[in-house]
Design an enzyme around this catalytic site. Structure first.
Site, PDB file in Angstrom:
ATOM      1  N   ARG A   8     -10.991   0.693   3.051  1.00 14.74           N
ATOM      2  CA  ARG A   8     -10.264   1.069   4.279  1.00 14.74           C
ATOM      3  C   ARG A   8      -9.524   2.391   4.037  1.00 14.74           C
ATOM      4  O   ARG A   8      -9.625   2.980   2.972  1.00 14.74           O
ATOM      5  CB  ARG A   8      -9.282  -0.037   4.683  1.00 14.74           C
ATOM      6  CG  ARG A   8      -8.236  -0.315   3.635  1.00 14.74           C
ATOM      7  CD  ARG A   8      -7.165  -1.278   4.130  1.00 14.74           C
ATOM      8  NE  ARG A   8      -6.224  -1.514   3.069  1.00 14.74           N
ATOM      9  CZ  ARG A   8      -6.347  -2.468   2.153  1.00 14.74           C
ATOM     10  NH1 ARG A   8      -7.382  -3.293   2.202  1.00 14.74           N
ATOM     11  NH2 ARG A   8      -5.459  -2.595   1.192  1.00 14.74           N
TER      12      ARG A   8
ATOM     13  N   TYR B 114       6.440   4.228  -7.521  1.00 14.01           N
ATOM     14  CA  TYR B 114       5.330   4.946  -6.880  1.00 14.01           C
ATOM     15  C   TYR B 114       5.391   6.438  -7.226  1.00 14.01           C
ATOM     16  O   TYR B 114       4.389   7.036  -7.637  1.00 14.01           O
ATOM     17  CB  TYR B 114       5.436   4.721  -5.370  1.00 14.01           C
ATOM     18  CG  TYR B 114       4.426   5.447  -4.530  1.00 14.01           C
ATOM     19  CD1 TYR B 114       3.128   4.952  -4.376  1.00 14.01           C
ATOM     20  CD2 TYR B 114       4.758   6.622  -3.849  1.00 14.01           C
ATOM     21  CE1 TYR B 114       2.199   5.613  -3.584  1.00 14.01           C
ATOM     22  CE2 TYR B 114       3.849   7.280  -3.064  1.00 14.01           C
ATOM     23  CZ  TYR B 114       2.566   6.776  -2.923  1.00 14.01           C
ATOM     24  OH  TYR B 114       1.653   7.433  -2.137  1.00 14.01           O
TER      25      TYR B 114
ATOM     26  N   ALA C 131       4.487   6.987 -10.889  1.00 14.57           N
ATOM     27  CA  ALA C 131       3.045   6.807 -11.155  1.00 14.57           C
ATOM     28  C   ALA C 131       2.253   8.000 -10.624  1.00 14.57           C
ATOM     29  O   ALA C 131       1.345   8.520 -11.295  1.00 14.57           O
ATOM     30  CB  ALA C 131       2.541   5.515 -10.507  1.00 14.57           C
ATOM     31  N   LYS C 132       2.601   8.461  -9.420  1.00 17.14           N
ATOM     32  CA  LYS C 132       1.867   9.587  -8.830  1.00 17.14           C
ATOM     33  C   LYS C 132       2.156  10.881  -9.600  1.00 17.14           C
ATOM     34  O   LYS C 132       1.282  11.749  -9.723  1.00 17.14           O
ATOM     35  CB  LYS C 132       2.215   9.735  -7.352  1.00 17.14           C
ATOM     36  CG  LYS C 132       1.725   8.574  -6.467  1.00 17.14           C
ATOM     37  CD  LYS C 132       0.215   8.393  -6.510  1.00 17.14           C
ATOM     38  CE  LYS C 132      -0.298   7.560  -5.357  1.00 17.14           C
ATOM     39  NZ  LYS C 132      -1.723   7.206  -5.489  1.00 17.14           N
TER      40      LYS C 132
HETATM   41  N1  LIG Z   1      -1.380   6.782   3.575  1.00 24.16           N
HETATM   42  C1  LIG Z   1      -0.482   7.658   3.119  1.00 24.16           C
HETATM   43  O1  LIG Z   1       0.420   8.114   3.837  1.00 24.16           O
HETATM   44  C2  LIG Z   1      -0.558   8.119   1.700  1.00 24.16           C
HETATM   45  C3  LIG Z   1       0.364   9.105   1.288  1.00 24.16           C
HETATM   46  C4  LIG Z   1       0.317   9.548  -0.011  1.00 24.16           C
HETATM   47  C5  LIG Z   1      -0.631   9.051  -0.897  1.00 24.16           C
HETATM   48  N2  LIG Z   1      -1.491   8.078  -0.467  1.00 24.16           N
HETATM   49  C6  LIG Z   1      -2.440   7.556  -1.439  1.00 24.16           C
HETATM   50  O2  LIG Z   1      -3.748   7.565  -0.890  1.00 24.16           O
HETATM   51  C7  LIG Z   1      -4.504   6.467  -1.435  1.00 24.16           C
HETATM   52  C8  LIG Z   1      -5.086   5.648  -0.287  1.00 24.16           C
HETATM   53  O3  LIG Z   1      -4.034   5.267   0.572  1.00 24.16           O
HETATM   54  P1  LIG Z   1      -4.284   4.392   1.893  1.00 24.16           P
HETATM   55  O4  LIG Z   1      -3.087   4.604   2.749  1.00 24.16           O
HETATM   56  O5  LIG Z   1      -5.641   4.627   2.419  1.00 24.16           O
HETATM   57  O6  LIG Z   1      -4.184   2.927   1.238  1.00 24.16           O
HETATM   58  P2  LIG Z   1      -4.679   1.483   1.761  1.00 24.16           P
HETATM   59  O7  LIG Z   1      -5.049   1.540   3.198  1.00 24.16           O
HETATM   60  O8  LIG Z   1      -3.633   0.525   1.318  1.00 24.16           O
HETATM   61  O9  LIG Z   1      -6.000   1.250   0.897  1.00 24.16           O
HETATM   62  C9  LIG Z   1      -5.892   1.062  -0.480  1.00 24.16           C
HETATM   63  C10 LIG Z   1      -7.271   0.839  -1.042  1.00 24.16           C
HETATM   64  O10 LIG Z   1      -7.124   0.624  -2.462  1.00 24.16           O
HETATM   65  C11 LIG Z   1      -7.852  -0.544  -2.800  1.00 24.16           C
HETATM   66  N3  LIG Z   1      -7.281  -1.170  -3.984  1.00 24.16           N
HETATM   67  C12 LIG Z   1      -6.033  -1.655  -4.151  1.00 24.16           C
HETATM   68  N4  LIG Z   1      -5.882  -2.165  -5.381  1.00 24.16           N
HETATM   69  C13 LIG Z   1      -7.073  -1.968  -6.018  1.00 24.16           C
HETATM   70  C14 LIG Z   1      -7.560  -2.250  -7.323  1.00 24.16           C
HETATM   71  N5  LIG Z   1      -6.778  -2.846  -8.238  1.00 24.16           N
HETATM   72  N6  LIG Z   1      -8.840  -1.914  -7.621  1.00 24.16           N
HETATM   73  C15 LIG Z   1      -9.637  -1.315  -6.717  1.00 24.16           C
HETATM   74  N7  LIG Z   1      -9.228  -1.027  -5.468  1.00 24.16           N
HETATM   75  C16 LIG Z   1      -7.974  -1.340  -5.123  1.00 24.16           C
HETATM   76  C17 LIG Z   1      -7.810  -1.417  -1.567  1.00 24.16           C
HETATM   77  O11 LIG Z   1      -8.928  -2.314  -1.588  1.00 24.16           O
HETATM   78  P3  LIG Z   1      -8.804  -3.936  -1.614  1.00 24.16           P
HETATM   79  O12 LIG Z   1      -8.114  -4.351  -0.356  1.00 24.16           O
HETATM   80  O13 LIG Z   1     -10.196  -4.381  -1.721  1.00 24.16           O
HETATM   81  O14 LIG Z   1      -7.974  -4.265  -2.817  1.00 24.16           O
HETATM   82  C18 LIG Z   1      -7.955  -0.374  -0.463  1.00 24.16           C
HETATM   83  O15 LIG Z   1      -9.316  -0.072  -0.248  1.00 24.16           O
HETATM   84  C19 LIG Z   1      -3.535   5.689  -2.336  1.00 24.16           C
HETATM   85  O16 LIG Z   1      -3.687   6.110  -3.660  1.00 24.16           O
HETATM   86  C20 LIG Z   1      -2.181   6.104  -1.797  1.00 24.16           C
HETATM   87  O17 LIG Z   1      -1.135   5.991  -2.729  1.00 24.16           O
HETATM   88  C21 LIG Z   1      -1.474   7.610   0.800  1.00 24.16           C
END
Ligand SMILES: NC(=O)c1ccc[n+]([C@@H]2O[C@H](COP(=O)([O-])OP(=O)(O)OC[C@H]3O[C@@H](n4cnc5c(N)ncnc54)[C@H](OP(=O)(O)O)[C@@H]3O)[C@@H](O)[C@H]2O)c1
Length: 251
Positions: A15, A159, A162-163
Site C-alpha cells: 500500500r 522514528y 532511525a531515519k
Molecule cells: N507517508 C508519509 O507522510 C511519510 C513521510 C515520511 C517518510 N515516509 C516513509 O515512507 C515509507 C512508506 O510510508 P507509507 O506512508 O506508504 O507507509 P504505510 O502505508 O504504513 O505502508 C508501510 C508498508 O510497509 C510494510 N511493512 C511494514 N513492516 C514491514 C516489515 N517488517 N517487512 C516488510 N514490510 C513491512 C507494510 O506492509 P504490511 O502491511 O504487509 O506489513 C506496508 O506495505 C515508510 O518508510 C515511511 O516511514 C512516509
C-alpha cells in the site's frame, strides 16, 4: 525514463508509497517484486495493477527485519527474473505510539519498531542485493527516509533517529558499493497515506502552515522522484538525499 528490462524490488509495497512506486516503475517498464509482511491481499492487488501496466510481478512475503526472510526475498527475485537492478527500501514501521510517546516513556519495545524495520531492514535488504548488483556492475538503491531525520521533530523520537540512521547509511553504502551501484535517499515530508487519519484538524493546519506549497504530498509524486533515482537520469548521483516535502525544510 525507460526501465525496460530492469528488475526492481520494492519493500513494503502492499500500500501507500510502496504501491505507487511499484506502479511507477512498472509503467516505466520494470518487472517488480512486491514485498509485504502482513497484507497479502493488498499485495496481490498491487501485483494485478503491475501486470495491467504491462510488466511482470512477483509477490514475496518477507519481514525485512529478518535476515533469512530477506535472503529468500532476494533469491526468489533472482530465480524468477535472473537479476535485480533496483532496490527501493521503503518498508516502514507504522504505529501511532511511535508519534505519541514522550521521550521519557520510550520503551525497548518502542525503540525496536523503527530500528528493526526501517533501519535494520534497509541494511539487510541492501546487503542481500549487493553481491548481485556488483556482479552485474549495475544497481540503484533508493532509501526512503523522512525530514525529521534532518530537521528533528518534537514527536516521533525513535522514528527520527532511525531515519537519520538511514541517511547516514545511504552515504556509507554509496562508498561501499561504488562505482557500479548508486545509492541515494529521499527525505519525505507529509505525504497523504494511511497515517493522516491519526491527525487532528489542528495538527493538519499546523502541517499546512509550515509547508510552502500548502498541501500534503501525494504518494504518486514521491513515486516519480524515486523513479528518477531508479533511472539512468541519476547515474552521476550517489550518497545524496532529495527532500520531497513541498518546501518545508530548505537548505
Ligand atoms: N507517508 C508519509 O507522510 C511519510 C513521510 C515520511 C517518510 N515516509 C516513509 O515512507 C515509507 C512508506 O510510508 P507509507 O506512508 O506508504 O507507509 P504505510 O502505508 O504504513 O505502508 C508501510 C508498508 O510497509 C510494510 N511493512 C511494514 N513492516 C514491514 C516489515 N517488517 N517487512 C516488510 N514490510 C513491512 C507494510 O506492509 P504490511 O502491511 O504487509 O506489513 C506496508 O506495505 C515508510 O518508510 C515511511 O516511514 C512516509
Amino acid at each position: 525514463m525507460s526501465l525496460k528490462g530492469k528488475v526492481a524490488i520494492v519493500t513494503g509495497s502492499s500500500r501507500g508509497i510502496g504501491r505507487y512506486t511499484s506502479l511507477e516503475l512498472a509503467q516505466a517498464g520494470a518487472d517488480v517484486v512486491i514485498n509485504h509482511h502482513k497484507s497479502e491481499e493488498e499485495a496481490e492487488r498491487v501485483a494485478e495493477e503491475v501486470l495491467a501496466a504491462g510488466s511482470k510481478a512477483l509477490v514475496v512475503k518477507a519481514d525485512v527485519s529478518v535476515r533469512r526472510e530477506v535472503e529468500t526475498l532476494v533469491s526468489r527475485t533472482v530465480q524468477e527474473f535472473g537479476a535485480v537492478h533496483i532496490l527501493v527500501n521503503n518498508a516502514g514501521f507504522a504505529s501511532g505510539n511511535v508519534w505519541e510517546t514522550p521521550f521519557e516513556d520510550i520503551t525497548d519495545d518502542l525503540w525496536r519498531g523503527p530500528m528493526e524495520v526501517d533501519l535494520k531492514g534497509t541494511f539487510l535488504c541492501s546487503q542481500a542485493v549487493a553481491a548481485t548488483m556488483k556482479q552485474q556492475k549495475e544497481g540503484k538503491i533508493i532509501n526512503v527516509a523522512s525530514t525529521p531525520a534532518i530537521a528533528g521533530d518534537p514527536h516521533g523520537f525513535v522514528y527520527a533517529v532511525a531515519k537519520a540512521g538511514i541517511l547516514g547509511m545511504t552515504k556509507a553504502l554509496a562508498w561501499s558499493l561504488a562505482p557500479y551501484v548508486q545509492v541515494n535517499a529521499v527525505a519525505l515530508g507529509s505525504i497523504s497515506t494511511g497515517w493522516v487519519k491519526w491527525l487532528s484538524h489542528e495538527e493538519i493546519r499546523t502541517f499546512l502552515d509550515e509547508t510552502a506549497l500548502k498541501r500534503f504530498g501525494k504518494p504518486e509524486e514521491v513515486a516519480r522522484v524515486i523513479g528518477f533515482l531508479a533511472s539512468n537520469g541519476s547515474d552521476y548521483m550517489t550518497g545524496q538525499t532529495l527532500i520531497v516535502d513541498g518546501g518545508t525544510v530548505m537548505h
